[in-house]
Design an enzyme around this catalytic site. Sequence first.
Site, short mmCIF file in Angstrom:
data_model
loop_
_atom_site.label_atom_id
_atom_site.label_comp_id
_atom_site.label_asym_id
_atom_site.label_seq_id
_atom_site.Cartn_x
_atom_site.Cartn_y
_atom_site.Cartn_z
CB THR A 175 -0.88 0.03 1.26
OG1 THR A 175 0.00 0.10 2.40
CG2 THR A 175 -1.74 -1.21 1.38
CD GLU A 320 -5.27 -2.40 1.72
OE1 GLU A 320 -5.52 -1.88 0.60
OE2 GLU A 320 -4.80 -1.75 2.67
P1 AMP Z 1 -4.76 2.11 -2.99
O1 AMP Z 1 -4.69 0.93 -2.10
O2 AMP Z 1 -3.52 2.92 -2.99
O3 AMP Z 1 -5.19 1.72 -4.36
O4 AMP Z 1 -5.86 3.08 -2.41
C1 AMP Z 1 -7.17 2.65 -2.13
C2 AMP Z 1 -8.01 3.80 -1.69
O5 AMP Z 1 -8.19 4.73 -2.76
C3 AMP Z 1 -9.42 3.43 -1.30
O6 AMP Z 1 -9.49 2.91 0.00
C4 AMP Z 1 -10.14 4.76 -1.45
O7 AMP Z 1 -9.93 5.60 -0.34
C5 AMP Z 1 -9.44 5.37 -2.64
N1 AMP Z 1 -10.24 5.12 -3.85
C6 AMP Z 1 -10.07 4.16 -4.77
N2 AMP Z 1 -10.98 4.28 -5.76
C7 AMP Z 1 -11.75 5.34 -5.46
C8 AMP Z 1 -12.86 5.99 -6.08
N3 AMP Z 1 -13.36 5.58 -7.23
N4 AMP Z 1 -13.40 7.06 -5.44
C9 AMP Z 1 -12.90 7.51 -4.27
N5 AMP Z 1 -11.84 6.95 -3.66
C10 AMP Z 1 -11.28 5.88 -4.23
#
Ligand code: AMP
Length: 528
Positions: A175, A320
Site C-alpha cells: 500500500t 487490499e
Molecule cells: P490504494 O490501495 O492505494 O489503491 O488506495 C485505495 C483507496 O483509494 C481506497 O481505500 C479509497 O480511499 C481510494 N479510492 C479508490 N478508488 C476510489 C474511487 N473511485 N473514489 C474515491 N476513492 C477511491
Amino acid sequence: MISSIIEFAERWYPDVEVVSRSTEGPIHRYTYKEMGVRARKLASGLSTLGITAGDRVGTLAWNGYRHLELYYGVSGSGAVLHTVNPRLFAEQMAYVINHAGDQVIFTDLTFIPLLEGLKDKLSNIKHFVIMTDREHMPETSLKNVHCYEELLESGTENYQWPEFDENAPSSMCYTSGTTGNPKGVVYSHRSTLIHAMASSVPNGLNIGGLDSILLVVPQFHVNAWGVSYAALMNGCKLVLPGPAMDGKSIHELLDREKCTLSLAVPTIWMMLTGYLRESGKTLPYMKRVVIGGSAVPEAMIRSFEQDYDVKVIHAWGMTETSPLGTLNFLMPHLQELDYEAQMPTKIKQGKAIFGVDIRIVDDENKLLPHDGVAFGKLQARGHWVTSGYHGEESAIDAEGWFDTGDVATIDKDGYMMITDRTKDVIKSGGEWISSIELENVAVGHPSITEAAVIAIAHPKWDERPLLIAVKAGPIEKDELLDYMSKHIAKWQLPNDIMFVEELPHGATGKLNKLKLRDDYSDYKFPDA
Ligand code: AMP
C-alpha cells in the site's frame, strides 16, 4: 495457475499484438505467441539466478512488454512477483524491498540511479537484472548486474510450466503508506485468476475480444487492476505506454492503436482532456474509460461522455481488494432517466461485483441502512479481499470482513458512494463533512483544476474545512464560495480558501493530505 492464462493466449490468440512504448524510446510490437515463448525462457532463466518456488522477485518498471513477461515468467515458475512502486520515497522503497525479502530486482533503465543510491540498504539483493538488451546496457556501480535479453537467451522455450497449489502466492504489492510504513498485500494464483475472470464480465470492466486496451494504470500498482491478466484471457490487443503519461503521448497511442478501452486514475485523464481541449483532437475509437483510485469529478464524466462520446465506468477498489470492489453501470430504470437525472448516480462508485460483498457499519459495527444518506465504515469481504498484511496478524474480523478505512453510503439500488477516508472526514460540531464532496463541488467550477479539503481545528466546532485549490483561470475566494453555496449546505462551506500553484501527490497519484495537514498545521481560520 497464472501460467494457464499465457498458455491460453499463446494457443488461441497467437497473432494478437502487445504494443509497448519502450523505455529506450521506440515503439515495440510483438504477438502473444512471441510473448509466450519469451515468458517460458524467462521462467527457465530464473533458476540461473538461484530463484526457486516462493522466492520474491522485485520489479521497478513502467508498463511494458518485459514487465508483462515478468508477470507470467516469475509467477508461472512458482516465484512471487513483487512490483515496487518507483514513486515511493527512497527510504520506503528500501523498506518494502527488504520487508518483502526480494532476492533479485529487475529494473528499467530509468531507475538505475535510484537503485545505485539505495544499494547499500538492500542487503538481501543477490542480483540486479537490467530490462534492456546488450546494446543499451549502461555503466553502473550496482554489483551482480545482468542483461535481461541475455538472461532470456540463457533460458529454454521448452520449459514446462509447473502445477502447484492454487493458493500459493503469485505476487505482492505494498500500500502507499500514507501513515507509517507501507504494508504488503500478497495475492495468490487462485485470487488473481478469479479476480481477472470476474473483472471481465459485462457488469465489471466489460472486457472482450474486440477491445484494444491502453493500460495506463501502472503495472507496479495492484497488478494494473488485474488487466495484465484479463486482457490475455479475452485475447485483447494490449497497449502499454511505458514512461510517457502526458496527454499528447497517451493520445498518440489511443489513436494509432485504435484503443477502445483505457484505464487510469483521474490525474491522468485530467492531463489527457487538457491536451484534447488545447489541440482540438478527439477520441474516435475510444468507447469506454475506467476511472478509479480516487473519486471521479462530475466535470470529468461530462467531458468524456458529452464532448468525446466515451462512456465512463467509475470503479472503486484498493490494494487490499486486488483491487476491484465496485463498478458503476446504470440499471435499466436509471438508463431511462435523462442525463441530468442520471448524474447523481453516475458519480457514485457503483455496485459490488460478484465475488465481493460490501457493507456499511457504524462505530459499534451495527449495520447501517441502504438509504443513500446514512454513512459509515465501509467493509468488504470476498475471494480476492486480503485476510491480512504480509508478516502481520489477520486484518479481518471473525466473519471475514475487512475494514477499508473508507466512509461510504449505499443507496436503495445498491450504489455505494465514498464520502471520505475515515481519517480525512471533517468532524464539525457532531456532524461529519465529506472532504471529497467539497473537492468535487470546487472542481466543478471551470476556473478550478484541482482541490483538496482538510480539517483544521476550530475552537467552537472542533474541526472546520479548509479548501486548498489550484486555479485554471482567474477567480476570487468569494466567487468560489458563492458557486459552492449553490451545491452544498451553508454549514458545509469551507471557512477559508487558499490558492496554490500545485497540490502534493503520493506514490499512487492520490492527493497527499498527510503532507497538506503538516504544511497547514500552524494555520488558523480568520474567525478562530
Ligand atoms: P490504494 O490501495 O492505494 O489503491 O488506495 C485505495 C483507496 O483509494 C481506497 O481505500 C479509497 O480511499 C481510494 N479510492 C479508490 N478508488 C476510489 C474511487 N473511485 N473514489 C474515491 N476513492 C477511491
